[in-house]
Scaffold this motif. Structure first.
Motif, short mmCIF file in Angstrom:
data_model
loop_
_atom_site.label_atom_id
_atom_site.label_comp_id
_atom_site.label_asym_id
_atom_site.label_seq_id
_atom_site.Cartn_x
_atom_site.Cartn_y
_atom_site.Cartn_z
N TRP A 10 -5.10 5.59 -7.00
CA TRP A 10 -3.83 5.41 -6.93
C TRP A 10 -3.22 7.75 -8.01
O TRP A 10 -2.96 7.98 -7.43
N PRO A 50 0.26 -1.46 -0.69
CA PRO A 50 0.18 -0.55 -0.13
C PRO A 50 0.95 1.59 0.27
O PRO A 50 1.81 1.54 0.23
N GLN A 51 0.65 2.40 -0.55
CA GLN A 51 1.11 3.32 -0.24
C GLN A 51 0.17 5.00 0.63
O GLN A 51 -0.78 4.81 -0.14
N MET A 52 0.77 5.77 0.66
CA MET A 52 0.12 7.29 1.46
C MET A 52 -0.87 7.75 -0.41
O MET A 52 -0.02 7.75 -1.10
N ALA A 103 -3.55 4.68 3.77
CA ALA A 103 -2.76 4.26 3.19
C ALA A 103 -3.51 3.66 2.34
O ALA A 103 -5.31 2.73 2.76
N TYR A 110 -5.38 11.78 4.22
CA TYR A 110 -3.87 10.88 3.85
C TYR A 110 -4.30 9.59 4.15
O TYR A 110 -4.43 9.24 5.23
#
Ligand SMILES: Cc1cc2nc3c(=O)[nH]c(=O)nc-3n(C[C@H](O)[C@H](O)[C@H](O)COP(=O)(O)OP(=O)(O)OC[C@H]3O[C@@H](n4cnc5c(N)ncnc54)[C@H](O)[C@@H]3O)c2cc1C
Ligand code: FES
Ligand code: FES
Lengths: 288, 160
Positions: free
Chosen positions: B66, B3-5, B18, B16
């Motif tokens: 994303w 996962p990305q923030m 994730a 914000y």
């Protein structure tokens, strides 16, 4: 939703080309996602490394350069409708864009995505074929232009190689003595998949004889195609009703439709003949 | 892939979160509590999930979350409050354009996108504008009427 995917978000064209070069056959460009995200959801997508091109400004925009209208691959269908150069020089492409899906999809769907997806019913293909479009394929190593006609090779098959993206699409600016017409036949008015997507362009010489034609058909063969026999019949002649009807018949003969839920093959052939006749008639009227 | 923030600016608030790469913006929005964004078909057919993404009306089910990193997102609920509803929100409830209400948020997004460009649309233009939004209850007539009456009010009041 497919669980294992990788998604890379390059900040510019150079980064995108590097990622596509690195991932080779596994790397897949992602633009508006109107095909890919649906496939991911259905678990039909087998490419793991998506490279998101949707933010790349280098792929956007429409310009006129050296006698061509050049359309960035990441241009959306909505942008085709709104851009004055398309309205002025590629009315049939604008009309196809206007009848494409619905506004929400048009705001995301891109021209390159439509052509690379290469569905038999890709609606930007017939007008672009009739306008003699070429596509520019770019990799880290090289750039090449290919005729759109050659680019799409079969049902969802193209000449795009691993590591490449479609950077732009260009079409020669049509002469003042030319006119076109487009129609999409679907099962309902709005947001329909094409039963037939048809575009014609004709150019007359000073004597009023047919100098050039483009008759292109989508959704009635494994790939969108030009009806060359029909075009050849018209060359050098005065475009009267009988000749037009005969050309329309040849176009129908050249189509290879299938039976599917949207219609039978026989019905589609009949629709091709009627539609091509009407479109040619309309284009001739405009030039009178 | 991990996962990305990512950062989402939704209706004026910044989040914000994730997230995994395979999640759509629709799922992200609903998980954050923006349940006015409806989940219908998840394949671009119904328009119930429509939102403005950087000012452009899109189906949030066709956007990967994303891809919306750093974007400004506006949902139908973000257009007004119960005390100060948007003219479209008022017009929809007054005209009987809401029955079950499932299509309403998406309809309002598409209607606002139209009125932003064409403050005085014809009925045909309204039909085209909402052609990506399915309604299984109203038969669309009241919806078209609601958009027309909102257009009149917005014109008179300079609101919207
Ligand atoms: C509800 C709905 C209605 C639709 N209606 C129509 C319609 O009326 N007519 C029609 O023709 N289509 C229709 N489509 C299909 C789809 O919207 C189009 O094919 C669209 O143009 C795809 O563009 P995209 O940017 O969303 O592509 P994506 O889904 O992002 O990608 C599609 C394909 O193109 C590749 N690709 C994308 N950009 C590039 C690039 N720059 N270089 C190389 N490869 C690239 C991807 O790798 C993928 O293989 C519809 C889809 C939906 C969901
Ligand atoms: S849920 Fe997105 S269009 Fe139906
Ligand atoms: S009000 Fe029920 S779907 Fe539109």
């Amino acid at each position: 939703m497919q669980s294992e995917i990788e998604l890379y978000r390059p900040q510019n064209l150079a980064e995108a080309l590097t990622l596509l070069a690195d991932y080779g056959p596994d790397g897949t460009p992602l633009a508006g996602g109107t095909n890919i995200v649906v496939e991911l959801r259905d678990g039909h997508h087998n490419c793991k490394s998506l490279v998101d091109l949707s933010h790349l400004m280098e792929l956007r925009g429409i310009n006129q350069q050296n006698g061509y209208i050049v359309i960035g691959g990441g241009t959306t269908i909505t942008e085709l409708i709104d851009h004055p150069l398309i309205g002025a020089h590629a009315g049939i492409l604008r009309e196809a864009a206007r009848l494409f899906a619905n506004p929400l999809v048009r705001n995301r769907a891109t021209v390159a995505g439509n052509l690379v997806d290469a569905s038999p019913a890709a609606d930007t293909a017939p007008p672009l074929l009739a306008l003699n479009a070429e596509v520019q394929l770019m990799s880290q190593a090289a750039t090449r232009w290919i005729r759109l006609e050659d680019f799409i090779t079969g049902v969802r098959k193209t000449l795009l190689q691993p590591g490449e993206l479609m950077f732009a699409i260009r079409l020669p600016v049509p002469s003042d003595r030319s006119a076109g017409a487009y129609n999409k036949v679907g099962l309902r008015k709005a947001d329909a998949i094409s039963v037939l997507s048809a575009a014609v362009m004709i150019e007359l010489d000073d004597a009023g004889l047919c100098k050039q034609t483009g008759i292109a058909l989508g959704a009635v063969a494994p790939k969108p195609f030009r009806a060359y026999e029909a075009e050849a019949l018209l060359f050098g002649k005065v475009l009267g009703p009988e000749l037009i009807t005969e050309a329309a018949r040849l176009a129908a003969e050249a189509s290879r439709p299938i039976d599917d839920i949207r219609g039978t093959a026989a019905y589609r052939k009949r629709v091709v003949a009627v539609t091509v006749r009407r479109l040619l008639t309309k284009a001739v009227e405009v030039l009178k | 892939m991990k996962p990305q923030m990512i950062t989402l600016h939704i209706n004026g608030r910044t989040h914000y979160v994730a997230l995994n790469p395979n999640l759509t913006l629709l799922v992200a929005l609903r998980d954050l509590g923006y349940t006015d964004v409806k989940c219908g078909c998840e394949k671009g057919d119904c328009g119930a999930c429509a939102v403005f993404l950087n000012g452009v009306a899109v189906n949030s089910c066709l956007v990967l979350a994303w891809q919306a990193d750093e974007a400004e997102i506006l949902t139908a609920a973000g257009l007004g409050t119960s005390e100060h509803p948007h003219p479209l929100q008022t017009a929809f409830s007054d005209a009987g354009a809401i029955q079950c209400g499932y299509c309403t948020p998406g309809m309002i997004i598409s209607a606002k996108a139209l009125l932003d460009q064409k403050p005085h649309p014809t009925d045909a233009e309204i039909r085209d504008a909402i052609s990506g939004n399915l309604c299984r209850c109203t038969g669309y007539a009241q919806i078209i009427q609601a958009v027309q009456s909102a257009a009149e009010k917005m014109d008179a009041g300079g609101e919207g």
